[in-house]
Design a protein around this motif. Sequence first.
Motif, mmCIF file in Angstrom:
data_model
loop_
_atom_site.group_PDB
_atom_site.id
_atom_site.type_symbol
_atom_site.label_atom_id
_atom_site.label_comp_id
_atom_site.label_asym_id
_atom_site.label_seq_id
_atom_site.Cartn_x
_atom_site.Cartn_y
_atom_site.Cartn_z
ATOM 1 N N PRO A 169 0.838 -1.198 0.000
ATOM 2 C CA PRO A 169 0.000 0.000 0.000
ATOM 3 C C PRO A 169 0.876 1.253 0.000
ATOM 4 O O PRO A 169 2.001 1.233 0.508
ATOM 5 C CB PRO A 169 -0.787 -0.114 1.311
ATOM 6 C CG PRO A 169 -0.823 -1.589 1.572
ATOM 7 C CD PRO A 169 0.507 -2.112 1.092
ATOM 8 N N ALA A 170 0.366 2.343 -0.568
ATOM 9 C CA ALA A 170 1.147 3.567 -0.701
ATOM 10 C C ALA A 170 0.430 4.740 -0.067
ATOM 11 O O ALA A 170 -0.784 4.895 -0.223
ATOM 12 C CB ALA A 170 1.398 3.858 -2.179
ATOM 13 N N LEU A 171 1.183 5.580 0.642
ATOM 14 C CA LEU A 171 0.647 6.794 1.225
ATOM 15 C C LEU A 171 0.861 7.929 0.231
ATOM 16 O O LEU A 171 1.983 8.166 -0.230
ATOM 17 C CB LEU A 171 1.366 7.100 2.543
ATOM 18 C CG LEU A 171 0.699 8.115 3.455
ATOM 19 C CD1 LEU A 171 -0.635 7.577 3.978
ATOM 20 C CD2 LEU A 171 1.614 8.458 4.617
ATOM 21 N N MET A 172 -0.235 8.617 -0.148
ATOM 22 C CA MET A 172 -0.136 9.707 -1.115
ATOM 23 C C MET A 172 -1.297 10.668 -0.919
ATOM 24 O O MET A 172 -2.245 10.363 -0.192
ATOM 25 C CB MET A 172 -0.104 9.165 -2.541
ATOM 26 C CG MET A 172 -1.329 8.382 -2.962
ATOM 27 S SD MET A 172 -1.204 7.645 -4.618
ATOM 28 C CE MET A 172 -0.380 6.108 -4.262
ATOM 29 N N ASN A 173 -1.204 11.810 -1.601
ATOM 30 C CA ASN A 173 -2.321 12.754 -1.541
ATOM 31 C C ASN A 173 -3.406 12.311 -2.521
ATOM 32 O O ASN A 173 -3.185 11.443 -3.369
ATOM 33 C CB ASN A 173 -1.855 14.200 -1.764
ATOM 34 C CG ASN A 173 -1.313 14.461 -3.145
ATOM 35 O OD1 ASN A 173 -1.830 13.972 -4.148
ATOM 36 N ND2 ASN A 173 -0.255 15.253 -3.216
ATOM 37 N N CYS A 174 -4.570 12.884 -2.402
ATOM 38 C CA CYS A 174 -5.708 12.454 -3.213
ATOM 39 C C CYS A 174 -5.486 12.713 -4.699
ATOM 40 O O CYS A 174 -5.828 11.882 -5.535
ATOM 41 C CB CYS A 174 -6.985 13.139 -2.730
ATOM 42 S SG CYS A 174 -8.489 12.332 -3.340
ATOM 43 N N ALA A 175 -4.917 13.859 -5.044
ATOM 44 C CA ALA A 175 -4.683 14.173 -6.459
ATOM 45 C C ALA A 175 -3.762 13.141 -7.108
ATOM 46 O O ALA A 175 -3.994 12.715 -8.238
ATOM 47 C CB ALA A 175 -4.095 15.571 -6.604
ATOM 48 N N MET A 176 -2.734 12.707 -6.380
ATOM 49 C CA MET A 176 -1.812 11.709 -6.926
ATOM 50 C C MET A 176 -2.517 10.366 -7.079
ATOM 51 O O MET A 176 -2.342 9.672 -8.088
ATOM 52 C CB MET A 176 -0.579 11.582 -6.024
ATOM 53 C CG MET A 176 0.491 10.684 -6.582
ATOM 54 S SD MET A 176 1.180 11.392 -8.101
ATOM 55 C CE MET A 176 1.633 9.898 -8.936
ATOM 56 N N ALA A 177 -3.317 9.991 -6.093
ATOM 57 C CA ALA A 177 -4.060 8.734 -6.174
ATOM 58 C C ALA A 177 -5.003 8.744 -7.375
ATOM 59 O O ALA A 177 -5.099 7.760 -8.115
ATOM 60 C CB ALA A 177 -4.832 8.488 -4.879
ATOM 61 N N GLU A 178 -5.676 9.863 -7.590
ATOM 62 C CA GLU A 178 -6.607 9.955 -8.713
ATOM 63 C C GLU A 178 -5.867 9.904 -10.050
ATOM 64 O O GLU A 178 -6.277 9.186 -10.968
ATOM 65 C CB GLU A 178 -7.438 11.237 -8.628
ATOM 66 C CG GLU A 178 -8.465 11.333 -9.730
ATOM 67 C CD GLU A 178 -9.353 12.556 -9.642
ATOM 68 O OE1 GLU A 178 -10.248 12.669 -10.506
ATOM 69 O OE2 GLU A 178 -9.178 13.402 -8.732
ATOM 70 N N ALA A 179 -4.761 10.642 -10.163
ATOM 71 C CA ALA A 179 -3.987 10.629 -11.413
ATOM 72 C C ALA A 179 -3.460 9.225 -11.703
ATOM 73 O O ALA A 179 -3.516 8.757 -12.846
ATOM 74 C CB ALA A 179 -2.840 11.629 -11.339
ATOM 75 N N ALA A 180 -2.974 8.548 -10.672
ATOM 76 C CA ALA A 180 -2.447 7.193 -10.859
ATOM 77 C C ALA A 180 -3.563 6.229 -11.269
ATOM 78 O O ALA A 180 -3.376 5.404 -12.172
ATOM 79 C CB ALA A 180 -1.771 6.714 -9.579
ATOM 80 N N ALA A 181 -4.717 6.318 -10.637
ATOM 81 C CA ALA A 181 -5.824 5.420 -10.967
ATOM 82 C C ALA A 181 -6.310 5.636 -12.401
ATOM 83 O O ALA A 181 -6.547 4.675 -13.141
ATOM 84 C CB ALA A 181 -6.975 5.624 -9.983
ATOM 85 N N ARG A 182 -6.453 6.886 -12.805
ATOM 86 C CA ARG A 182 -6.885 7.177 -14.182
ATOM 87 C C ARG A 182 -5.844 6.699 -15.193
ATOM 88 O O ARG A 182 -6.190 6.151 -16.240
ATOM 89 C CB ARG A 182 -7.158 8.665 -14.352
ATOM 90 C CG ARG A 182 -8.400 9.128 -13.638
ATOM 91 C CD ARG A 182 -8.730 10.595 -13.916
ATOM 92 N NE ARG A 182 -9.815 11.053 -13.075
ATOM 93 C CZ ARG A 182 -11.095 10.734 -13.235
ATOM 94 N NH1 ARG A 182 -11.455 9.953 -14.223
ATOM 95 N NH2 ARG A 182 -12.016 11.205 -12.410
ATOM 96 N N PHE A 183 -4.582 6.893 -14.873
ATOM 97 C CA PHE A 183 -3.500 6.448 -15.755
ATOM 98 C C PHE A 183 -3.512 4.926 -15.903
ATOM 99 O O PHE A 183 -3.354 4.400 -17.006
ATOM 100 C CB PHE A 183 -2.152 6.933 -15.214
ATOM 101 C CG PHE A 183 -0.998 6.591 -16.091
ATOM 102 C CD1 PHE A 183 -0.837 7.216 -17.322
ATOM 103 C CD2 PHE A 183 -0.064 5.654 -15.692
ATOM 104 C CE1 PHE A 183 0.235 6.900 -18.141
ATOM 105 C CE2 PHE A 183 1.009 5.337 -16.498
ATOM 106 C CZ PHE A 183 1.165 5.963 -17.730
ATOM 107 N N MET A 184 -3.720 4.228 -14.822
ATOM 108 C CA MET A 184 -3.770 2.762 -14.888
ATOM 109 C C MET A 184 -4.949 2.317 -15.751
ATOM 110 O O MET A 184 -4.809 1.436 -16.597
ATOM 111 C CB MET A 184 -3.880 2.150 -13.487
ATOM 112 C CG MET A 184 -2.696 2.418 -12.595
ATOM 113 S SD MET A 184 -1.132 1.892 -13.318
ATOM 114 C CE MET A 184 -0.001 2.930 -12.420
#
Length: 174
Positions: free
Chosen positions: A45-60
Amino acid sequence: ACRTRLAELGVDFEARKEEHDPAGCAVPYPLSVTRLGKDLALQPPALMNCAMAEAAARFMRDVVQPAARMQYEEEVAAIAQASAYVCRPRNGTTKLSEHAFGNAIDIAGFVLAGGTRIEVGTTEGEKAEAFQAQVRKAACGPFKTVLGPGSDADHATHFHLDLAPRKHGGTFCQ
């Protein structure tokens, strides 16, 4: 609103307490992310801010999964991450890394649904190389900094993706 969008993307996360350090590192509303989509584990699991989590999820969803289907005819089941929030400076400088703000993730590998592992920078073969090249090229845009094998020795075995604000909205991709 960001957390609602994460839930709609199928991201599994848990809110954590604020991170802050006298060195200047800070994540006001960190999330511990365990999945970047309904069927896409993030390990560990990774600790990150919400914007990074959203960008990563959309990219995946929009780039990585289609690239895996194109090259391997199967989807990625897990992302092996090497680093997310870490209070540290950029390598060789005193300026804080985007990791220090939960605004970056380092991806070391991908695990396909059938169990095949694609290690960034070390897995050889036409499919693996085409997949990694496609992912890396497409990362430049949604992410403001993209580093990986060949950019420098520190990034020889992973993709560094971050959302560092840049002048005029530009990107830095190597």
